[in-house]
Design a protein around this motif. Structure first.
Motif, mmCIF file in Angstrom:
data_model
loop_
_atom_site.group_PDB
_atom_site.id
_atom_site.type_symbol
_atom_site.label_atom_id
_atom_site.label_comp_id
_atom_site.label_asym_id
_atom_site.label_seq_id
_atom_site.Cartn_x
_atom_site.Cartn_y
_atom_site.Cartn_z
ATOM 1 N N UNK A 1 0.840 -1.203 0.000
ATOM 2 C CA UNK A 1 0.000 0.000 0.000
ATOM 3 C C UNK A 1 0.873 1.250 0.000
ATOM 4 N N UNK A 2 0.492 2.237 -0.789
ATOM 5 C CA UNK A 2 1.159 3.543 -0.931
ATOM 6 C C UNK A 2 2.187 3.572 -2.043
ATOM 7 N N UNK A 3 2.419 2.441 -2.735
ATOM 8 C CA UNK A 3 3.490 2.391 -3.725
ATOM 9 C C UNK A 3 3.029 2.645 -5.161
ATOM 10 N N UNK A 4 1.738 2.772 -5.409
ATOM 11 C CA UNK A 4 1.240 2.940 -6.777
ATOM 12 C C UNK A 4 1.898 4.084 -7.552
ATOM 13 N N UNK A 5 2.070 5.277 -6.947
ATOM 14 C CA UNK A 5 2.693 6.375 -7.714
ATOM 15 C C UNK A 5 4.100 6.029 -8.195
ATOM 16 N N UNK A 6 4.852 5.299 -7.377
ATOM 17 C CA UNK A 6 6.232 4.950 -7.732
ATOM 18 C C UNK A 6 6.267 3.817 -8.759
ATOM 19 N N UNK A 7 5.293 2.908 -8.660
ATOM 20 C CA UNK A 7 5.185 1.835 -9.657
ATOM 21 C C UNK A 7 4.910 2.441 -11.028
ATOM 22 N N UNK A 8 3.955 3.364 -11.069
ATOM 23 C CA UNK A 8 3.604 4.006 -12.337
ATOM 24 C C UNK A 8 4.787 4.785 -12.896
ATOM 25 N N UNK A 9 5.504 5.483 -12.018
ATOM 26 C CA UNK A 9 6.622 6.311 -12.481
ATOM 27 C C UNK A 9 7.780 5.436 -12.966
ATOM 28 N N UNK B 1 9.898 1.938 0.142
ATOM 29 C CA UNK B 1 9.799 2.998 1.151
ATOM 30 C C UNK B 1 9.976 2.448 2.557
ATOM 31 N N UNK B 2 10.406 1.182 2.658
ATOM 32 C CA UNK B 2 10.472 0.542 3.974
ATOM 33 C C UNK B 2 11.754 -0.265 4.125
ATOM 34 N N UNK B 3 12.085 -0.542 5.370
ATOM 35 C CA UNK B 3 13.233 -1.406 5.648
ATOM 36 C C UNK B 3 12.880 -2.848 5.305
ATOM 37 N N UNK B 4 13.874 -3.735 5.385
ATOM 38 C CA UNK B 4 13.674 -5.154 5.080
ATOM 39 C C UNK B 4 13.435 -5.941 6.361
ATOM 40 N N UNK B 5 12.569 -6.937 6.280
ATOM 41 C CA UNK B 5 12.363 -7.841 7.413
ATOM 42 C C UNK B 5 13.662 -8.612 7.641
ATOM 43 N N UNK B 6 14.239 -8.575 8.841
ATOM 44 C CA UNK B 6 15.519 -9.270 9.096
ATOM 45 C C UNK B 6 15.394 -10.776 8.887
ATOM 46 N N UNK B 7 16.504 -11.395 8.578
ATOM 47 C CA UNK B 7 16.513 -12.820 8.284
ATOM 48 C C UNK B 7 16.070 -13.693 9.437
ATOM 49 N N UNK C 1 14.418 12.077 -0.792
ATOM 50 C CA UNK C 1 13.921 12.866 0.333
ATOM 51 C C UNK C 1 12.412 13.038 0.278
ATOM 52 N N UNK C 2 11.786 12.745 1.411
ATOM 53 C CA UNK C 2 10.334 12.874 1.601
ATOM 54 C C UNK C 2 9.547 12.001 0.631
ATOM 55 N N UNK C 3 10.244 11.082 -0.044
ATOM 56 C CA UNK C 3 9.547 10.216 -0.990
ATOM 57 C C UNK C 3 8.944 10.969 -2.152
ATOM 58 N N UNK C 4 9.521 12.113 -2.492
ATOM 59 C CA UNK C 4 8.978 12.970 -3.544
ATOM 60 C C UNK C 4 8.936 12.226 -4.887
ATOM 61 N N UNK C 5 7.736 12.121 -5.476
ATOM 62 C CA UNK C 5 7.565 11.354 -6.706
ATOM 63 C C UNK C 5 8.352 11.970 -7.861
ATOM 64 N N UNK D 1 13.040 11.595 -11.531
ATOM 65 C CA UNK D 1 14.288 12.084 -12.130
ATOM 66 C C UNK D 1 15.427 11.094 -11.897
ATOM 67 N N UNK D 2 15.458 10.522 -10.687
ATOM 68 C CA UNK D 2 16.515 9.555 -10.379
ATOM 69 C C UNK D 2 16.390 8.301 -11.235
ATOM 70 N N UNK D 3 15.181 7.789 -11.355
ATOM 71 C CA UNK D 3 14.971 6.579 -12.153
ATOM 72 C C UNK D 3 15.293 6.847 -13.616
ATOM 73 N N UNK D 4 14.814 7.985 -14.133
ATOM 74 C CA UNK D 4 15.108 8.345 -15.525
ATOM 75 C C UNK D 4 16.615 8.410 -15.765
ATOM 76 N N UNK D 5 17.306 9.137 -14.881
ATOM 77 C CA UNK D 5 18.747 9.352 -15.047
ATOM 78 C C UNK D 5 19.514 8.040 -14.965
ATOM 79 N N UNK D 6 19.156 7.217 -13.970
ATOM 80 C CA UNK D 6 19.893 5.976 -13.750
ATOM 81 C C UNK D 6 19.684 5.003 -14.902
#
Length: 654
Positions: free
Chosen positions: A240-248, A352-358, A422-426, A431-436
């Motif tokens: 939940x909350x990841x749709x904008x980043x998936x689309x981008x 947007x989250x940490x990983x569940x430890x092993x 920073x701040x999860x700004x879409x 820009x980062x995804x495009x550039x990379x």
């Protein structure tokens, strides 16, 4: 003297069938050891004889590992009765003059030579130490480097490593460590000084995936790395909350596809997409823990990717934790995608989250960042992390940053590929995804055209310039690795030399990394002992006295002298004799073996828990190694399979 160059150094062990094989008692012990046997490595001049008095014998492949069962002096020459393993089988006699003692079963692995000078092999320790001790080693190195570049002889140097990367993971080579120590250099950094031996086959080594078997052609096209291909696989959080980043992310891939189609690079750049969520134990409505939406081996066009990724949406229900099972996504990408078809291998984690430890009950892999990082290194995959630092995850940010910095540490360029948004700004994320994505695909174009990649398409004014610099440097490293795997070059004959495992000018960058070669029984013993230490440490959370009392009991049960264990001099875990002799004199520092009761008491509860988690993650790594059938290596033909070894990085030792 022509400059010597070390290339793909291989172990070639091929003893022919010997009719005089016999069986004896156990091999001779090393001096002062109760469990370690005398071992030697053969050199190209060795001949294996049935009897010492025989005039001729059978040639032995260089760097065959033998155990010494008997030593005999005849006519002022020492002879060794040897066998391929420690289980009583002897195969003949070798002259001691052709053998190299190998007490520490360790080998050396070259790091990728990008962004550092070639490793130098010194004739003697004094010449090497002179440079290590210098506060400004540049002045001492310049005449040496200048002479080597001009193919002129140098008094101090036997050889230097090749320009291309020699990949230990794909083609095992033996560069045995004969002795070593950890020292502080003149700039205040710790490094290892190691004596090594080297040998390789003297024919040109063209790898099985090379398109050409003509070394002259390879020389003429030294910079041409076609058919150099890249796989860029996104591993994306779809909770939940990841749709904008998936689309981008989908949008970024589509934009890059337009670019690569224009440049006619469809065959050279392939994209993939994997999604992860969390454990279905907490909520089966999450549908999946991980799922492959697009495999780069099966995606040929922009339309293919668009069709395969269309169904990826964020979950409709929340997960049990804020942390998600991102390690599961990484693990599936590493294990379920065939990376062998690609020279450049990139993975981009988006979450947007940490990983569940092993060691968490909801972890599906039982693995942590360090183990997955080593697995990625083994497969030659570089992992990026774009961490969306959303306001809702503020308390989770530091945990995630620590995990993903470890996960993405890249041994090619010696830094982490972790980039926070920073701040999860879409928009910033976009820009980062495009550039990379564009930078990585552009590097494939340059490599395909035979151009050097570093610095060619870097806009220094770009907001993501640090990330792009890393991408360019990493691309160059992957080109070197690919060249090293497809070009064949000759290597020198046997020699002994001294090396430093850090770059002289950039002392934080390793030139080589030691591996200890452990047998199955040694790895099993190590796992068992570390488990006992972890269990005792758990008891020590309540009482430090209980912890060390329990460890003393374990040591006594393992046969250590009870009176010695009560001595005032026995204060550290190392003093208890819990760990095998195969770890004695290994040049590494350990947080575990140096731990004493007072230090444990002084640690905070969080520090103690971190110590225990670290032990548990290493135990899981040992278990994975033990089950990894393909990576066990035989060091001598005809040896018992129980003598096969696994190369363990020093950081995974307790």
């Amino acid at each position: 003297m022509k400059k010597s160059v070390i290339s793909n150094i291989v172990i070639a062990v091929s003893l022919i069938s010997l009719p005089w094989i016999s069986f004896a008692a156990e091999p001779l012990k090393q001096a002062g050891k109760s469990t370690l046997y005398q071992r030697i490595l053969s050199t190209p001049t060795c001949e294996l004889k049935k009897n010492i008095t025989d005039t001729t014998g059978t040639s032995v492949a260089a760097f065959s590992r033998f155990y010494v069962y008997e030593r005999k002096n005849d006519n002022n020459q020492e002879w060794l009765n040897v066998g391929p393993d420690s289980y009583g089988k002897t195969v003949g006699w070798l002259n001691d003059s052709c053998a190299i003692p190998w007490n520490m079963q360790m080998t050396l692995v070259f790091t990728n030579p990008v962004d550092r000078d070639p490793l130098l092999f010194f004739k003697d320790k004094a010449s090497l130490t002179n440079i290590i001790d210098a506060s400004q080693p540049e002045s001492l190195l310049k005449p040496i480097r200048d002479a080597l570049k001009a193919d002129k002889p140098t008094a101090e140097i036997l050889a230097q490593e090749p320009k291309e990367y020699v990949d230990f993971k794909n083609n095992f080579y033996l560069l045995p460590i004969l002795q070593g120590e950890e020292v502080m250099n003149g700039q205040g950094f710790y490094e290892r000084v190691l004596e090594i031996a080297s040998v390789s086959k003297q024919d040109t080594l063209i790898k099985k995936n090379s398109k050409s078997t003509d070394p002259n052609t390879a020389d003429k096209n030294a910079n041409q790395v076609a058919p150099f291909k890249a796989a860029i696989v996104f591993v994306i959080d779809s909770t939940i909350s990841m749709d904008p980043y998936i689309s981008r992310t989908k949008e970024a891939v589509e934009r890059v596809y337009q670019h690569i189609e224009k440049e006619k690079l469809q065959e050279q750049v392939r994209f993939g997409l994997i999604s992860f969520r969390s454990s279905l134990k907490a909520s089966d409505k999450l549908e999946y823990v991980t799922k492959v939406f697009a495999d780069p081996n099966q995606v040929n066009t922009k339309e293919d990717f668009k069709k395969l990724s269309a169904s990826l949406k964020q979950a409709s229900v929340s997960t049990a934790y804020f942390a998600e099972d991102s390690y599961a996504g990484i693990s599936q990408a590493l294990n379920d995608i065939n990376w062998n078809n690609f020279g450049a291998r990139y993975m981009i984690l988006i979450t947007d989250a940490s990983a569940i430890p092993g060691d968490d009950k909801l972890s599906s892999t039982g693995m942590d960042a360090a183990q997955l990082r080593l697995e990625a290194q083994h497969k030659g995959v570089a992992i990026y992390a774009l961490h969306l630092k959303t306001p809702s995850g503020e308390k989770d940010h530091q945990v995630a940053a620590t995990q993903y910095s470890d996960l993405t540490y890249n041994d090619f360029i010696h830094k982490s590929l972790y980039y926070p948004v920073n701040a999860g700004d879409v928009n910033e994320f976009g820009k980062k995804v495009d550039s990379l994505a564009k930078a990585l695909s552009e590097q494939v174009k340059l490599a395909y055209q035979g151009e050097a990649s570093v610095g060619n398409v870097l806009n220094a004014k770009d907001d993501n310039s640090d990330m792009l610099k890393d991408a360019l440097l990493l691309s160059k490293a992957m080109q070197l690795a690919y060249l090293g795997d497809t070009k064949g070059t000759k290597a020198p004959t046997v020699f002994k030399a001294w090396i430093a495992d850090k770059d002289f000018i950039k002392p934080t960058i390793p030139t080589a990394e030691p591996r200890i070669l452990l047998t199955k029984s040694q790895l099993s013993d190590l796992s068992d002992v570390v488990s006992k230490i972890a269990n005792a440490a758990n008891d020590g959370l309540i009482s430090a006295d209980n912890m060390f009392s329990q460890l003393r009991s374990v040591a006594a049960a393992m046969g250590q002298d009870p009176s010695k264990l009560k001595s005032d001099s026995v204060t550290k875990i190392a003093d208890l004799g819990l760990l095998g002799e195969y770890l004695d004199n290994i040049p590494y520092k350990s947080d575990v073996t140096g731990l004493d009761q007072d230090t444990w008491k002084s640690m905070s509860g969080l520090e103690q828990e971190k110590f225990i988690r670290n032990l548990n993650s290493k135990i899981r790594y040992y278990q994975k190694c033990n089950a990894d059938v393909d990576r066990w290596i035989s060091l001598a033909e005809g040896s018992d399979p129980r003598e096969n070894v696994y190369p363990i990085p020093l950081e995974m030792l307790p």
